[in-house]
Design a protein around this motif. Structure first.
Motif, PDB file in Angstrom:
ATOM      1  N   THR A 127      -3.659  -7.419  37.848  1.00  0.00           N
ATOM      2  CA  THR A 127      -3.901  -8.856  37.752  1.00  0.00           C
ATOM      3  C   THR A 127      -4.975  -9.224  38.772  1.00  0.00           C
ATOM      4  O   THR A 127      -4.824  -8.933  39.962  1.00  0.00           O
ATOM      5  N   VAL A 128      -6.053  -9.823  38.284  1.00  0.00           N
ATOM      6  CA  VAL A 128      -7.097 -10.300  39.186  1.00  0.00           C
ATOM      7  C   VAL A 128      -6.976 -11.817  39.269  1.00  0.00           C
ATOM      8  O   VAL A 128      -7.039 -12.515  38.251  1.00  0.00           O
ATOM      9  N   VAL A 129      -6.767 -12.312  40.472  1.00  0.00           N
ATOM     10  CA  VAL A 129      -6.660 -13.757  40.670  1.00  0.00           C
ATOM     11  C   VAL A 129      -7.911 -14.230  41.404  1.00  0.00           C
ATOM     12  O   VAL A 129      -8.268 -13.678  42.445  1.00  0.00           O
ATOM     13  N   ILE A 130      -8.587 -15.217  40.831  1.00  0.00           N
ATOM     14  CA  ILE A 130      -9.765 -15.769  41.505  1.00  0.00           C
ATOM     15  C   ILE A 130      -9.392 -17.155  42.035  1.00  0.00           C
ATOM     16  O   ILE A 130      -8.934 -18.009  41.271  1.00  0.00           O
ATOM     17  N   ALA A 131      -9.597 -17.342  43.323  1.00  0.00           N
ATOM     18  CA  ALA A 131      -9.314 -18.647  43.931  1.00  0.00           C
ATOM     19  C   ALA A 131     -10.609 -19.451  43.987  1.00  0.00           C
ATOM     20  O   ALA A 131     -11.544 -19.081  44.693  1.00  0.00           O
ATOM     21  N   VAL A 132     -10.643 -20.522  43.192  1.00  0.00           N
ATOM     22  CA  VAL A 132     -11.824 -21.393  43.178  1.00  0.00           C
ATOM     23  C   VAL A 132     -11.409 -22.831  43.441  1.00  0.00           C
ATOM     24  O   VAL A 132     -10.437 -23.318  42.863  1.00  0.00           O
ATOM     25  N   ASN A 133     -12.181 -23.503  44.257  1.00  0.00           N
ATOM     26  CA  ASN A 133     -11.805 -24.825  44.750  1.00  0.00           C
ATOM     27  C   ASN A 133     -10.361 -24.763  45.219  1.00  0.00           C
ATOM     28  O   ASN A 133      -9.547 -25.625  44.912  1.00  0.00           O
ATOM     29  N   TYR A 134     -10.082 -23.703  45.932  1.00  0.00           N
ATOM     30  CA  TYR A 134      -8.739 -23.472  46.430  1.00  0.00           C
ATOM     31  C   TYR A 134      -8.703 -23.735  47.932  1.00  0.00           C
ATOM     32  O   TYR A 134      -9.649 -23.425  48.659  1.00  0.00           O
TER      33      TYR A 134
END
Ligand code: IPE
Ligand code: IPE
Ligand code: MG
Length: 246
Positions: A127-134
């Motif tokens: 699972t690849v999780v991308i944190a954007v505007n996080y």
């Protein structure tokens, strides 16, 4: 490396793109672009080393403070990266998740995210999780709002709120907690990344900038992790080296 010494979840602050570019007399954006290649390599390595989750900090709540042109180029880069990579990720049985306040993103990007998550939701290799505007603060506030709404509606009692409930409602719920935190680029701070979730992560900082971070650097980080004794409050005698059991 024995299996118990390999982190299940690695969370990375991909930093140093701008300085990498500056050193080469290139515009900052060239560093961000080169950083996408590193993402591709690290994803492959995570598959190879059987990491279950890889969480990447791509854009923080605070990054809106950057010059408008850089923000807009970063949005474009994220959009093209999604357009180009999602099919490949899916083909490789990789699940993609995005965390962050997506409301403030261009409609096209939001739709890409929804489609990518839907397409890859049953994939099992990584699972690849991308944190954007996080932001970690944002995450904790959002979780509080969710629980407060349930209290307001009468479906939850305030005194029943506990850590488990928080954990089940905060970003990354349902995934193993991050075991290894990596920050490239030389800074030694969390910069409002996963504040709740990193409570017991092993911290690893390297001066190598993100575009230059390669297999050798990745393996050095894994080796460093493998030497740590994770005690989770217990004594050294109570735990075995490399044990990932909380
Ligand atoms: C990290 O690299 C990427 C983002 C924050 C989007 P930077 O752009 O922060 O690179 P430096 O820290 O200026 O070198
Ligand atoms: C943190 O890097 C955010 C991302 C990598 C997306 P920054 O470069 O924005 O962090 P600070 O401002 O130096 O703490
Ligand atoms: Mg930076």
């Amino acid at each position: 490396m024995s299996d118990s010494c390999v982190p299940r979840h690695i969370a990375i602050i991909m930093d140093g793109n701008g300085r990498w570019a500056k050193k080469r007399a290139l515009p900052r954006f060239a560093g961000h672009k080169a950083g996408v290649d590193t993402v591709r390599n690290i994803v492959k390595l995570c598959v190879e080393y059987k990491i279950e989750v890889l969480t990447l900090f791509a854009f923080s709540s605070e990054n809106w403070r950057r010059p408008e042109q850089e923000v807009s180029l970063l949005m474009q880069l994220l959009t093209t990266a999604l357009e180009r990579e999602v099919k490949k990720l899916h083909k490789n049985n990789i699940r993609l998740q995005i965390i962050g306040a997506l409301e403030s993103f261009p409609e096209k990007l939001r739709q890409l995210v929804i489609d990518a998550e839907q397409l890859t939701k049953n994939n099992t290799v990584l699972t690849v999780v991308i944190a954007v505007n996080y932001g970690g603060h944002w995450d904790i506030v959002e979780t509080t709002k969710k629980l407060a709404t349930q209290v307001e509606q009468g479906t939850l009692k305030a005194q029943d709120i506990d850590e488990k409930m928080f954990e089940n409602n905060i970003c990354l719920a349902g995934l193993p907690i991050p075991d290894l935190f990596i920050r490239t680029g030389g800074e030694q701070r969390i910069s409002n990344f996963l504040l709740w979730q990193l409570a017991y992560a092993e911290m690893y900082f390297t001066d190598t900038s993100w575009p230059a971070f390669d297999k050798e650097d990745f393996l050095i980080a894994l080796k460093s992790f493998a030497t740590r004794q994770r005690r989770f409050g217990r004594t050294s005698e109570q735990v075995e080296k490399c044990s990932n059991n909380v």
